[in-house]
Design a protein around this motif. Structure first.
Motif, short mmCIF file in Angstrom:
data_model
loop_
_atom_site.label_atom_id
_atom_site.label_comp_id
_atom_site.label_asym_id
_atom_site.label_seq_id
_atom_site.Cartn_x
_atom_site.Cartn_y
_atom_site.Cartn_z
N PHE A 148 0.83 -1.21 0.00
CA PHE A 148 0.00 0.00 0.00
C PHE A 148 0.86 1.27 0.00
CE2 PHE A 148 0.41 -1.00 4.55
CZ PHE A 148 0.74 0.23 5.11
N VAL A 149 2.07 1.19 0.55
CA VAL A 149 2.98 2.33 0.51
C VAL A 149 3.59 2.46 -0.89
CG1 VAL A 149 5.08 3.35 1.44
CG2 VAL A 149 3.45 2.24 2.97
N ALA A 150 3.92 1.32 -1.50
CA ALA A 150 4.46 1.36 -2.87
C ALA A 150 3.44 1.97 -3.84
CB ALA A 150 4.84 -0.05 -3.32
N GLU A 151 2.18 1.62 -3.67
CA GLU A 151 1.13 2.19 -4.52
C GLU A 151 1.00 3.69 -4.29
OE1 GLU A 151 -2.30 -0.06 -3.51
OE2 GLU A 151 -1.73 -1.82 -4.73
N LEU A 152 1.13 4.11 -3.04
CA LEU A 152 1.07 5.54 -2.72
C LEU A 152 2.24 6.28 -3.36
CD1 LEU A 152 -0.47 7.70 -1.01
CD2 LEU A 152 1.20 7.27 0.80
N ASP A 153 3.43 5.69 -3.31
CA ASP A 153 4.60 6.31 -3.93
C ASP A 153 4.43 6.44 -5.43
OD1 ASP A 153 5.89 6.63 -1.54
OD2 ASP A 153 7.09 4.80 -1.70
N ASP A 154 3.88 5.42 -6.06
CA ASP A 154 3.62 5.49 -7.50
C ASP A 154 2.67 6.63 -7.83
OD1 ASP A 154 5.27 3.35 -8.00
OD2 ASP A 154 3.64 1.86 -8.06
N HIS A 155 1.64 6.77 -7.01
CA HIS A 155 0.66 7.85 -7.22
C HIS A 155 1.33 9.21 -7.04
CE1 HIS A 155 -3.73 9.33 -6.37
NE2 HIS A 155 -3.19 9.89 -7.44
N LEU A 156 2.16 9.36 -6.01
CA LEU A 156 2.87 10.61 -5.77
C LEU A 156 3.76 10.98 -6.96
CD1 LEU A 156 3.95 10.33 -2.02
CD2 LEU A 156 2.72 12.26 -3.02
N ILE A 157 4.47 10.00 -7.48
CA ILE A 157 5.37 10.27 -8.60
C ILE A 157 4.59 10.63 -9.85
CG2 ILE A 157 7.05 9.21 -10.15
CD1 ILE A 157 8.01 7.56 -7.71
N ASP A 158 3.52 9.88 -10.11
CA ASP A 158 2.71 10.16 -11.31
C ASP A 158 2.05 11.52 -11.26
OD1 ASP A 158 3.38 7.69 -12.31
OD2 ASP A 158 1.51 6.70 -11.67
N ALA A 159 1.55 11.89 -10.06
CA ALA A 159 0.77 13.12 -9.95
C ALA A 159 1.61 14.35 -9.67
CB ALA A 159 -0.29 12.97 -8.86
N LEU A 160 2.62 14.21 -8.81
CA LEU A 160 3.38 15.36 -8.36
C LEU A 160 4.86 15.30 -8.76
CD1 LEU A 160 1.91 15.72 -4.76
CD2 LEU A 160 1.24 16.96 -6.81
N GLY A 161 5.28 14.18 -9.31
CA GLY A 161 6.67 14.07 -9.71
C GLY A 161 7.63 13.91 -8.56
N SER A 162 7.11 13.51 -7.40
CA SER A 162 8.00 13.34 -6.24
C SER A 162 7.40 12.32 -5.29
CB SER A 162 8.20 14.67 -5.52
OG SER A 162 6.98 15.18 -5.05
#
Length: 447
Positions: A433-447
């Protein structure tokens, strides 16, 4: 809706059409072309569309255009005869909204229609003057050439433009809002430097304080700290020339919030909040006083000063209980907002479970588009409370929604709060669930 009102709306639609020199057939063709340009071609024939136009303008039983036709009419009349997008007072678009209201369109729907056109006006970067109506533009040009020609009507146009931009916070990216507000801040600067008639100065200083404060916040959100500081300094100067002390408090509070998340940090923010409390106590606006005390409570809680935080929070609730409808400030600060501050105090110097519940109630109530950024901040804080309660998966669920909000508005504070919450999830960094959150952060905010 009375028959008389409907006839007024029909007459207004006809007047708009005639002012452009269009026949019923011309209007039908213009609507068909507009639909094609928007990628939503109309199925009916030109004759069928023409009959619809005639029904809207009937002198006996006019009807309200359907939602689709209202959208097409909005796009059609938002484009002025000179080819520029114009949505401000006195524009054809403003006249159209009045006509639709007379024909029975609801205010909520019209507000959404206007918000959509403001968004469209900034899609291609051509809507810089969209919120200044034709009359305001002419008055502005005349006043800049000869300050003696400045009048109350001009100030009214500027005041409306500032309110329009402020109302779109949460609906449009901050960078676009900067573009819309830029003509107003520039106009205020030039008018104040030109020597307008003295009776207009209090009104102009009020508009300038509001415009500079909002511009300072927008500059901060778009990561231009130098411009933000300069604009807040200008806002402080403008508000300092006004008798209404609560206006100075509003500037200090906005400045404090951006200072809290910039290099000057907590101590500088505390000084601004304390100044806001002093000004608010001398002012006539009780909700402004309540918000100042709420901010004072947050700063105290972040400093681990539990007793000070609870005292300030109690004063904020006391203030809100005394608020009246006739308050001079248009602030929307309410109990729902205050619960978010209550949650912060519990988060830093109290009970995480109580903080979670306060955040949840606050986020649920902050449903208006204007409150979208605040709701994202509160939900991020709720996620922090979940982490403290050893519910990291629930925290991650909340943060996914906050990421979407931060990405759509470009908000700096929600993004900073998101990064803070993500750091707290490090003990679970190997979880899916943290890996999925990180993917979302990178896709949406680039970080």
């Amino acid at each position: 809706m009375s028959t008389c009102e409907a006839l007024l709306g029909a007459a207004a639609l006809k007047s708009l059409r005639k002012a452009r020199g269009w026949s019923l057939a011309d209007t039908a063709r213009a609507l068909i072309d507009t639909a094609a340009h928007l990628g939503q071609p109309l199925d009916p024939s030109a004759a069928s569309v023409q009959r619809s136009v005639a029904r809207w303008e009937s002198t006996t039983r006019p009807i309200l255009p359907s939602d689709r036709y209202q959208l097409l009419l909005a796009h059609l009349y938002a484009r002025a005869r000179d080819g520029h997008t114009t949505l401000g007072p006195g524009s054809d678009f403003a006249e159209l909204l009045d006509a639709l209201a007379h024909l029975g369109a609801g205010q909520t729907h019209l507000h959404e229609l206007r918000a959509l056109l403001i968004r469209t006006a900034t899609d291609d970067g051509t809507g810089l003057l969209a919120l200044l109506g034709p009359t305001t533009r002419l008055s502005m040009a005349a006043a800049l050439a000869d300050p003696a020609l400045a009048d109350d009507e001009l100030l009214g146009g500027l005041r409306t433009a500032v309110a329009d931009v402020n109302a779109q916070v949460g609906s449009l990216p901050f960078a676009r809002l900067q573009l819309l507000l830029a003509p107003v801040t520039e106009s205020c600067q030039r008018l104040l430097a030109s020597g307008v008639p003295k009776p207009l100065l209090p009104g102009l200083h009020t508009i300038a304080a509001q415009a500079y404060t909002l511009a300072g916040r927008l500059a901060f959100e778009t990561r231009d700290d130098h411009a933000s500081r300069a604009l807040y300094a200008a806002a402080t100067n403008a508000a300092g020339l006004l008798e209404d002390r609560w206006r100075r408090a509003v500037v200090h509070m906005s400045h404090a919030l951006v200072t809290l998340y910039s290099p000057p940090g907590l101590d500088a923010a505390r000084a601004l909040v304390d100044a806001a409390v002093r000004e608010a106590r001398r002012g006539d606006s009780i909700p402004v006083r309540a918000r100042a005390h709420a901010l004072q409570a947050e700063i105290a809680a972040r400093s681990d000063a539990e007793r000070h935080a609870q005292t300030a929070l109690s004063l904020a609730w006391y203030d809100l209980d005394r608020a009246v409808d006739s308050d001079p400030s248009p602030t929307s600060f309410s109990a729902d907002h205050l619960r978010g501050f209550e949650g912060l105090c519990e988060l830093y110097v109290g009970d995480a479970a109580a903080a979670h519940d306060s955040f949840a109630r606050s986020a649920k109530a902050l449903g208006a588009p204007r409150e979208r950024v605040q709701r994202a901040i509160v939900s991020t804080d709720q996620a922090l409370a979940c982490i403290r309660l050893d519910a990291p998966e629930r925290a991650a669920e909340l943060l996914h929604g906050c990421i979407d909000s931060a990405a759509s508005t470009g908000g700096r504070v929600p993004a900073l709060r998101l990064r803070q919450a993500r750091k707290k999830l490090r003990p679970w960094r190997r979880e899916e669930f943290v890996a999925e959150l990180d993917d979302h952060l990178i896709d949406a905010l680039g970080s």
